[in-house]
Design a protein around this motif. Sequence first.
Motif, PDB file in Angstrom:
ATOM      1  N   LYS A  14      26.692  10.269 -14.323  1.00  0.00           N
ATOM      2  CA  LYS A  14      26.600  11.719 -14.515  1.00  0.00           C
ATOM      3  C   LYS A  14      27.619  12.437 -13.630  1.00  0.00           C
ATOM      4  O   LYS A  14      28.276  13.386 -14.063  1.00  0.00           O
ATOM      5  CB  LYS A  14      25.190  12.215 -14.189  1.00  0.00           C
ATOM      6  N   LYS A  15      27.723  11.984 -12.376  1.00  0.00           N
ATOM      7  CA  LYS A  15      28.688  12.601 -11.467  1.00  0.00           C
ATOM      8  C   LYS A  15      30.118  12.385 -11.946  1.00  0.00           C
ATOM      9  O   LYS A  15      30.977  13.250 -11.780  1.00  0.00           O
ATOM     10  CB  LYS A  15      28.508  12.034 -10.056  1.00  0.00           C
ATOM     11  N   GLN A  16      30.363  11.231 -12.568  1.00  0.00           N
ATOM     12  CA  GLN A  16      31.699  10.961 -13.086  1.00  0.00           C
ATOM     13  C   GLN A  16      32.005  11.819 -14.314  1.00  0.00           C
ATOM     14  O   GLN A  16      33.141  12.254 -14.503  1.00  0.00           O
ATOM     15  CB  GLN A  16      31.835   9.472 -13.405  1.00  0.00           C
ATOM     16  N   VAL A 160      34.766  33.286  -5.641  1.00  0.00           N
ATOM     17  CA  VAL A 160      33.737  32.294  -5.941  1.00  0.00           C
ATOM     18  C   VAL A 160      34.350  31.091  -6.651  1.00  0.00           C
ATOM     19  O   VAL A 160      34.015  29.938  -6.346  1.00  0.00           O
ATOM     20  CB  VAL A 160      32.614  32.911  -6.806  1.00  0.00           C
ATOM     21  N   VAL A 161      35.259  31.349  -7.601  1.00  0.00           N
ATOM     22  CA  VAL A 161      35.938  30.263  -8.309  1.00  0.00           C
ATOM     23  C   VAL A 161      36.706  29.382  -7.325  1.00  0.00           C
ATOM     24  O   VAL A 161      36.640  28.151  -7.387  1.00  0.00           O
ATOM     25  CB  VAL A 161      36.896  30.822  -9.381  1.00  0.00           C
ATOM     26  N   ALA A 162      37.436  30.004  -6.414  1.00  0.00           N
ATOM     27  CA  ALA A 162      38.207  29.250  -5.421  1.00  0.00           C
ATOM     28  C   ALA A 162      37.281  28.407  -4.551  1.00  0.00           C
ATOM     29  O   ALA A 162      37.573  27.249  -4.239  1.00  0.00           O
ATOM     30  CB  ALA A 162      39.026  30.210  -4.557  1.00  0.00           C
ATOM     31  N   PHE A 163      36.152  28.988  -4.163  1.00  0.00           N
ATOM     32  CA  PHE A 163      35.171  28.283  -3.328  1.00  0.00           C
ATOM     33  C   PHE A 163      34.606  27.086  -4.081  1.00  0.00           C
ATOM     34  O   PHE A 163      34.468  25.985  -3.516  1.00  0.00           O
ATOM     35  CB  PHE A 163      34.056  29.261  -2.952  1.00  0.00           C
ATOM     36  N   HIS A 164      34.288  27.270  -5.351  1.00  0.00           N
ATOM     37  CA  HIS A 164      33.723  26.220  -6.195  1.00  0.00           C
ATOM     38  C   HIS A 164      34.740  25.111  -6.424  1.00  0.00           C
ATOM     39  O   HIS A 164      34.419  23.917  -6.316  1.00  0.00           O
ATOM     40  CB  HIS A 164      33.275  26.825  -7.528  1.00  0.00           C
ATOM     41  N   VAL A 165      35.968  25.502  -6.746  1.00  0.00           N
ATOM     42  CA  VAL A 165      37.022  24.537  -7.036  1.00  0.00           C
ATOM     43  C   VAL A 165      37.372  23.722  -5.793  1.00  0.00           C
ATOM     44  O   VAL A 165      37.633  22.518  -5.881  1.00  0.00           O
ATOM     45  CB  VAL A 165      38.282  25.253  -7.574  1.00  0.00           C
ATOM     46  N   ASN A 166      37.365  24.365  -4.642  1.00  0.00           N
ATOM     47  CA  ASN A 166      37.731  23.684  -3.402  1.00  0.00           C
ATOM     48  C   ASN A 166      36.855  22.454  -3.168  1.00  0.00           C
ATOM     49  O   ASN A 166      37.351  21.366  -2.889  1.00  0.00           O
ATOM     50  CB  ASN A 166      37.609  24.648  -2.219  1.00  0.00           C
ATOM     51  N   HIS A 167      35.545  22.625  -3.309  1.00  0.00           N
ATOM     52  CA  HIS A 167      34.646  21.490  -3.118  1.00  0.00           C
ATOM     53  C   HIS A 167      34.680  20.547  -4.320  1.00  0.00           C
ATOM     54  O   HIS A 167      34.719  19.327  -4.152  1.00  0.00           O
ATOM     55  CB  HIS A 167      33.211  21.969  -2.901  1.00  0.00           C
ATOM     56  N   GLY A 168      34.692  21.123  -5.525  1.00  0.00           N
ATOM     57  CA  GLY A 168      34.635  20.302  -6.727  1.00  0.00           C
ATOM     58  C   GLY A 168      35.827  19.383  -6.890  1.00  0.00           C
ATOM     59  O   GLY A 168      35.697  18.262  -7.395  1.00  0.00           O
ATOM     60  N   PHE A 169      37.002  19.827  -6.426  1.00  0.00           N
ATOM     61  CA  PHE A 169      38.223  19.041  -6.617  1.00  0.00           C
ATOM     62  C   PHE A 169      38.141  17.706  -5.881  1.00  0.00           C
ATOM     63  O   PHE A 169      38.308  16.647  -6.476  1.00  0.00           O
ATOM     64  CB  PHE A 169      39.439  19.835  -6.133  1.00  0.00           C
ATOM     65  N   TRP A 170      37.863  17.764  -4.560  1.00  0.00           N
ATOM     66  CA  TRP A 170      37.852  16.504  -3.814  1.00  0.00           C
ATOM     67  C   TRP A 170      36.618  15.664  -4.115  1.00  0.00           C
ATOM     68  O   TRP A 170      36.678  14.432  -4.097  1.00  0.00           O
ATOM     69  CB  TRP A 170      37.995  16.761  -2.317  1.00  0.00           C
ATOM     70  N   ALA A 172      35.299  15.331  -6.960  1.00  0.00           N
ATOM     71  CA  ALA A 172      35.558  14.645  -8.228  1.00  0.00           C
ATOM     72  C   ALA A 172      36.202  13.287  -7.960  1.00  0.00           C
ATOM     73  O   ALA A 172      35.833  12.273  -8.567  1.00  0.00           O
ATOM     74  CB  ALA A 172      36.461  15.502  -9.108  1.00  0.00           C
ATOM     75  N   PHE A 173      37.163  13.262  -7.044  1.00  0.00           N
ATOM     76  CA  PHE A 173      37.802  11.994  -6.689  1.00  0.00           C
ATOM     77  C   PHE A 173      36.819  11.075  -5.973  1.00  0.00           C
ATOM     78  O   PHE A 173      36.845   9.851  -6.162  1.00  0.00           O
ATOM     79  CB  PHE A 173      39.025  12.255  -5.806  1.00  0.00           C
ATOM     80  N   GLN A 174      35.952  11.657  -5.183  1.00  0.00           N
ATOM     81  CA  GLN A 174      34.951  10.871  -4.465  1.00  0.00           C
ATOM     82  C   GLN A 174      33.990  10.208  -5.439  1.00  0.00           C
ATOM     83  O   GLN A 174      33.498   9.099  -5.188  1.00  0.00           O
ATOM     84  CB  GLN A 174      34.198  11.768  -3.491  1.00  0.00           C
ATOM     85  N   SER A 175      33.714  10.871  -6.558  1.00  0.00           N
ATOM     86  CA  SER A 175      32.797  10.326  -7.558  1.00  0.00           C
ATOM     87  C   SER A 175      33.329   9.037  -8.172  1.00  0.00           C
ATOM     88  O   SER A 175      32.556   8.217  -8.681  1.00  0.00           O
ATOM     89  CB  SER A 175      32.542  11.352  -8.669  1.00  0.00           C
TER      90      SER A 175
END
Length: 213
Positions: A14-16, A160-170, A172-175
């Motif tokens: 799911k995370k992937q 808010v988008v920048a805040f969300h993307v900042n965490h979501g980007f890295w 995603a690779f961790q997943s």
Amino acid sequence: MNWLVRTFSCSIAKKQFMAVTGLAFCLFLTSHLIGNLFVYGGKDAFNGYVEHLHALGVLIHIAEAGLIVFALIHIGTALILYFQNLAARPVKYKKKSNAGGRTLASATMPYTGLFILVFIVVHLVSMKFADHSTLTTFDVTAGVFAKPAYLAFYIVSMVVVAFHVNHGFWSAFQSFGASHPKYMPIVRGFGILFSVIVGAGFGLIPIAFNMIS
């Protein structure tokens, strides 16, 4: 069919799914921002870009359908994971900690995601589904950005988008297991840079519209 059920029942899978769809939206944000930059070339340049998109015809509709499917997967998977986490931890801890890398950004991802969903709906209604029969896309967009309430909402949304993307980007690779201590700082750094570009890039667009119009 059984492999599909097993895949969707696995938290890692799911995370992937969220990672793939999230990165796809990062690509969309990049292309959308590049397109919006035509406004700096003036009204004719921006309208010319919009006409070029419309000339693509069915390809645009396919891309839009793909974004809708990705959005449904991303949101649906996020909701499943959110409620699974609640079920796994029915009683909140008395003391919150940052163990396991939990940060303010990760803790608020469901809420920033919900805020972004509301923004997308408002943005589409205000821009895409507005009456374009007598006005150009530039005029419609400039008229919307001229409203102080919407302008404030838009700028807050970009933060808010920048805040969300900042965490979501890295994350995603961790997943996908790319959490090597040698490379993750680079990924995190690029994620911060990308989120700043997205937030500032889109946040400055209304200024360009107001200056030109």
